[in-house]
Design an enzyme around this catalytic site. Structure first.
Site, mmCIF file in Angstrom:
data_model
loop_
_atom_site.group_PDB
_atom_site.id
_atom_site.type_symbol
_atom_site.label_atom_id
_atom_site.label_comp_id
_atom_site.label_asym_id
_atom_site.label_seq_id
_atom_site.Cartn_x
_atom_site.Cartn_y
_atom_site.Cartn_z
ATOM 1 N N CYS B 2 -27.550 -39.933 4.982
ATOM 2 C CA CYS B 2 -28.212 -41.206 5.607
ATOM 3 C C CYS B 2 -27.497 -40.417 6.802
ATOM 4 O O CYS B 2 -25.620 -39.163 6.611
ATOM 5 C CB CYS B 2 -27.420 -42.075 6.318
ATOM 6 S SG CYS B 2 -28.395 -43.627 4.208
ATOM 7 N N LEU B 51 -32.217 -41.296 4.506
ATOM 8 C CA LEU B 51 -32.883 -40.629 4.093
ATOM 9 C C LEU B 51 -33.250 -41.074 2.406
ATOM 10 O O LEU B 51 -31.970 -41.841 1.888
ATOM 11 C CB LEU B 51 -31.712 -39.340 3.929
ATOM 12 C CG LEU B 51 -32.348 -37.832 3.006
ATOM 13 C CD1 LEU B 51 -33.497 -37.584 3.773
ATOM 14 C CD2 LEU B 51 -31.456 -36.975 2.690
ATOM 15 N N GLY B 76 -24.073 -42.221 2.475
ATOM 16 C CA GLY B 76 -23.398 -41.386 0.458
ATOM 17 C C GLY B 76 -24.110 -41.716 -0.533
ATOM 18 O O GLY B 76 -25.209 -42.390 -0.470
ATOM 19 N N GLU B 77 -23.334 -41.831 -1.720
ATOM 20 C CA GLU B 77 -23.838 -41.893 -2.453
ATOM 21 C C GLU B 77 -22.705 -42.655 -3.566
ATOM 22 O O GLU B 77 -21.427 -42.251 -3.470
ATOM 23 C CB GLU B 77 -24.442 -41.196 -3.943
ATOM 24 C CG GLU B 77 -25.759 -40.272 -2.790
ATOM 25 C CD GLU B 77 -26.910 -41.176 -2.793
ATOM 26 O OE1 GLU B 77 -26.931 -42.135 -3.268
ATOM 27 O OE2 GLU B 77 -27.394 -40.662 -2.265
ATOM 28 N N ASP B 100 -27.314 -48.640 -3.808
ATOM 29 C CA ASP B 100 -26.390 -49.071 -4.365
ATOM 30 C C ASP B 100 -25.280 -49.283 -2.842
ATOM 31 O O ASP B 100 -24.606 -49.766 -2.490
ATOM 32 C CB ASP B 100 -25.743 -47.584 -4.309
ATOM 33 C CG ASP B 100 -26.142 -46.257 -3.079
ATOM 34 O OD1 ASP B 100 -27.208 -46.909 -2.822
ATOM 35 O OD2 ASP B 100 -26.015 -45.376 -3.255
ATOM 36 N N GLY B 366 -21.682 -26.031 -7.009
ATOM 37 C CA GLY B 366 -20.551 -25.578 -7.910
ATOM 38 C C GLY B 366 -19.037 -26.258 -6.345
ATOM 39 O O GLY B 366 -18.148 -25.514 -7.059
#
Lengths: 82, 654
Positions: B2, B51, B76-77, B100, B366
């Site tokens: 977001c 989002l 974020g997460e 979360d 990565g």
């Protein structure tokens, strides 16, 4: 010799310093120490020397003693042309 | 994922209208197009652009605790939210959503400011504590998610991107920061909390910041990469096994989402590792995404095809050429909000567009492996230089430099003597705190030649600033670890994860996730001895060993290819874009006042004559062009958009 120096100075200033104030470059300033030329710049310089002065720079001549300042370059060209 | 934005009043302020918050968050709509949430009272305003990834129905923000005394917005997460949630429920907390986000308020109730230490994730958080009359800003350990702030007329403004701050109030000053530009033209990024805009700061990775009626407190560090720790004693086999297990878990956690998750595939070891772990250890339906270049020098499509065949993924690619890069570049600068010295972020901007086009919102990449596990040429170069400096007269040792940089190896004698000078092999590693980086920075200083004397701060030294900022962290460290720390904190945080990472992905509402940057992996890597990161000059040795049965031999044995995109070639090739002439014109240079006109014009003339140039010319041209574009977009012609009504909103007025 002075003609070589002027030509070399003009090339270094136009190509590596991009500066129009010519007095910023001393003729005995080390290109490496002052960060004027980087590793790709050396190849560009050699290419220009060979084209401009119609000479061939041999592998064993590719050393800072020959190429690291305006003075050294002018002497190197003068030696090669005689 | 977001965007977040808002303000906190330090002095009594006139009641602001909701439209201020709307303007701020509308400027971040690319980060979160699925809905807008607001909270406002006499003290704060919080805005959130959403989002939807986890808890598609219930994940609205801001969110509060049971008593409505703590409010949070976050970008974020939190990957371990399920575990945290379970613990919190056991302690009697009641949850109203499955998101979360809600974990954050309850965890804060339990732990206070230290709650961040419990989080495994990538986040920028704003927590409003009504009882304490304070807000707390927090940012993840490695700097994956951004957070900026400024103070103006008694009000503290913050946002995921600087454009949100500039959208709040037309009286907030917008000016280029000369010291930051001097930094960027040396290190590629500003030092410490500085940004390219005067008066706007970033919250540093691994830090929190409290703001209350007393004012703005000092940023507090809650975590850092600690390379002073004792090295692991395990055997290479044991450590390779441990690394693999950690990476599998980091990947597994990062596949937690209520939407499908894809992966970027460059053709190198790191993204191949992540893709292979997803394939072998999860049931995720695997879609992969790549950039391919028309110019063969930059292209890795053969390696990509190899790994796609090996892992049988549903693969998609976006083709880049000089023209597509040039066309997208101004938008890239708008999103990056920073001068860039390379066009390399641009293909990643195009790549996130491809991901979005396929309906994906989340990708694993990565990123980070080179920093933490020792992959960069820069590390190799430092190692070789240190090896030569022990026996400076050995011509055999000097030959090693040619293995690093094939362009030096034109012939056996051709540049051995030059190479020794270029690489300053007479300096010993302990003589210089920045041993590994000094040569690169010296090259960067060349760019200062273009800066106008009237613009720069002549008494400011980027090197003094970085010494001040890093010396306590680097003292008593081995040169290889010093190199890793500098790379991780300077370039990774401020350039790779931001200009090339978050901003390019979020420009198309795509969220990047980085298993190598799970803090458990970072801490594990910090304990590894150098010989397991770089064995001889074999980079990322332990990772190759850990992945030996999960990747094709060609990928494992491949020498790392640095990721690059065509720079000057994109702007001065066969189809130069119109804007180049405009931004590098004498009048545009005079208006911005940052550069020496004649020096820039000489460089432009050289590029016109020949678009294939050396590293320094490429950096200078892209750096100057991006700075000029940035000036135009954010200073000279700044435009705030504000629609009559925002779609899909929820407003809480307290």
């Amino acid at each position: 010799m002075q003609a070589y120096k002027d030509q070399i100075r003009a090339f270094i200033i136009n190509n590596f310093l991009f500066d129009s104030e010519e007095n910023t470059l001393e003729n005995d300033a080390s290109f490496l120490e002052q960060g004027i030329i980087d590793s790709t710049g050396v190849l560009e310089l050699v290419e220009w020397l060979e084209d401009t002065f119609a000479m061939k720079v041999e592998d064993d001549e590719l050393i800072p003693d020959n190429l690291d300042s305006v003075d050294q370059l002018a002497q190197f060209v003068a030696r090669k042309k005689t | 994922m977001c965007g977040i934005a808002g303000y906190f009043n330090l002095q009594a302020s006139p009641e602001p209208s909701l439209s201020l918050l709307e303007r701020m968050i509308w400027s971040l709509r690319h980060r979160g197009p699925d809905g807008f949430g607001f909270f406002q009272n006499e003290q704060v305003g919080l805005a959130h652009a959403r989002l939807s990834i986890i808890d598609l129905e219930g994940g609205w923000q801001p969110i509060c605790n049971e008593e409505k005394t703590i409010w949070v917005i976050f970008n974020g997460e939190i990957f371990n939210y399920l575990e945290l949630r379970e613990q919190l429920i056991k302690r009697g907390h009641r949850f109203t959503t499955n998101s979360d986000t809600e974990v954050l308020v309850h965890l804060y109730e339990e732990k206070g400011e230290n709650f961040v230490e419990e989080l495994n994730g990538q986040f920028a958080i704003i927590l409003y504590d009504i009882r304490r009359c304070s807000i707390l800003l927090a940012r993840d350990r490695m700097g994956i998610r951004p957070l900026f702030y400024t103070f103006h007329q008694g009000r503290f403004f913050f946002g995921s991107e600087i454009k949100a701050i500039f959208s709040a109030d037309a009286t907030i000053p917008r000016a280029m920061n000369p010291c930051a530009l001097q930094d960027i033209f040396t290190f590629w990024s500003p030092v410490a909390t500085e940004t390219i805009f005067q008066g706007v700061s970033q919250l540093l990775p691994g830090h929190t910041l409290k703001v209350d009626r007393q004012g703005i407190h000092v940023q507090r560090q809650y975590w850092d990469i600690d390379l002073h720790v004792e090295e692991s004693a395990g055997s290479p086999e044991e450590l390779a096994e441990e690394l693999r297990e950690l990476l599998i878990d980091a990947v597994r956690l990062r596949l937690r989402a209520d939407v499908p998750v894809g992966a970027y595939l460059s053709g190198g070891l790191d993204s191949s590792t992540i893709t292979s772990l997803i394939r072998h250890y999860t049931t995720n339906p695997l879609k992969t995404f790549s950039v391919v270049f028309e110019d063969k020098v930059y292209d890795e499509r053969d390696q990509q095809a190899l790994i796609v065949d090996y892992l049988n993924t549903d693969h998609h690619q976006v083709a880049c050429n000089y023209r597509t890069i040039a066309d997208a570049f101004p938008k890239v600068v708008y999103h990056a909000e920073l001068p860039v010295l390379r066009t390399a972020p641009t293909p990643l901007y195009l790549l996130s567009g491809l991901v979005r086009h396929h309906g994906y919102k989340v990708v694993l990449t990565g990123e980070g492996a080179d920093e933490i596990l020792g992959g960069y040429d820069l590390f190799k170069e430092a190692k070789v230089r240190a090896f030569i400096s022990r026996q400076p007269d050995s011509s055999y040792r000097a030959m090693l430099l040619k293995r690093l940089y094939p362009y030096l190896a034109l012939s056996p004698t051709r540049s051995a003597s030059y190479a020794r000078q270029f690489f300053a092999t007479d300096i010993t590693p302990d003589a210089d705190l920045f041993y590994s980086h000094q040569l690169r920075w010296k090259n960067g200083e060349f760019l200062h030649r273009f800066l106008a004397d009237e613009f720069i701060q002549s008494n400011y030294s980027p090197l003094a600033a970085i010494t001040e900022s890093f010396k306590d962290k680097l003292t008593d460290l081995h040169y290889f670890k010093r190199a890793q720390y500098i790379e991780s904190r300077l370039l990774l945080g401020n350039y790779l994860l931001s200009s090339q990472g978050d901003r390019m992905a979020m420009a198309h509402s795509v969220e990047g996730r980085y298993p190598f940057l799970d803090h458990r992996v970072v801490e594990f890597a910090a304990r590894l001895p150098m010989r397991l990161k770089m064995k001889g000059i074999n980079e990322k040795y332990l990772l190759k060993r850990a992945m030996s049965d999960l990747l094709p031999r060609e990928i494992l044995n491949r020498t790392k290819q640095p990721y690059m995109a065509p720079d000057i070639l994109s702007f001065f090739g066969a189809h130069p874009p119109d804007y180049v002439e405009h931004f590098l014109s004498e009048s545009a240079l005079r208006d911005s006042g940052m550069f020496k006109n004649d020096v820039v014009l000489n460089l432009v003339a050289k590029c016109r004559k020949k678009a294939r140039q050396g590293f320094r010319e490429n950096m200078a041209l892209v750096g100057i062009l991006s700075t000029q574009i940035l000036y135009d977009l954010f200073i000279a012609n700044w435009l705030v958009e504000h629609p009559d009504t925002l779609p899909n909103t929820r407003v809480i007025v307290h």
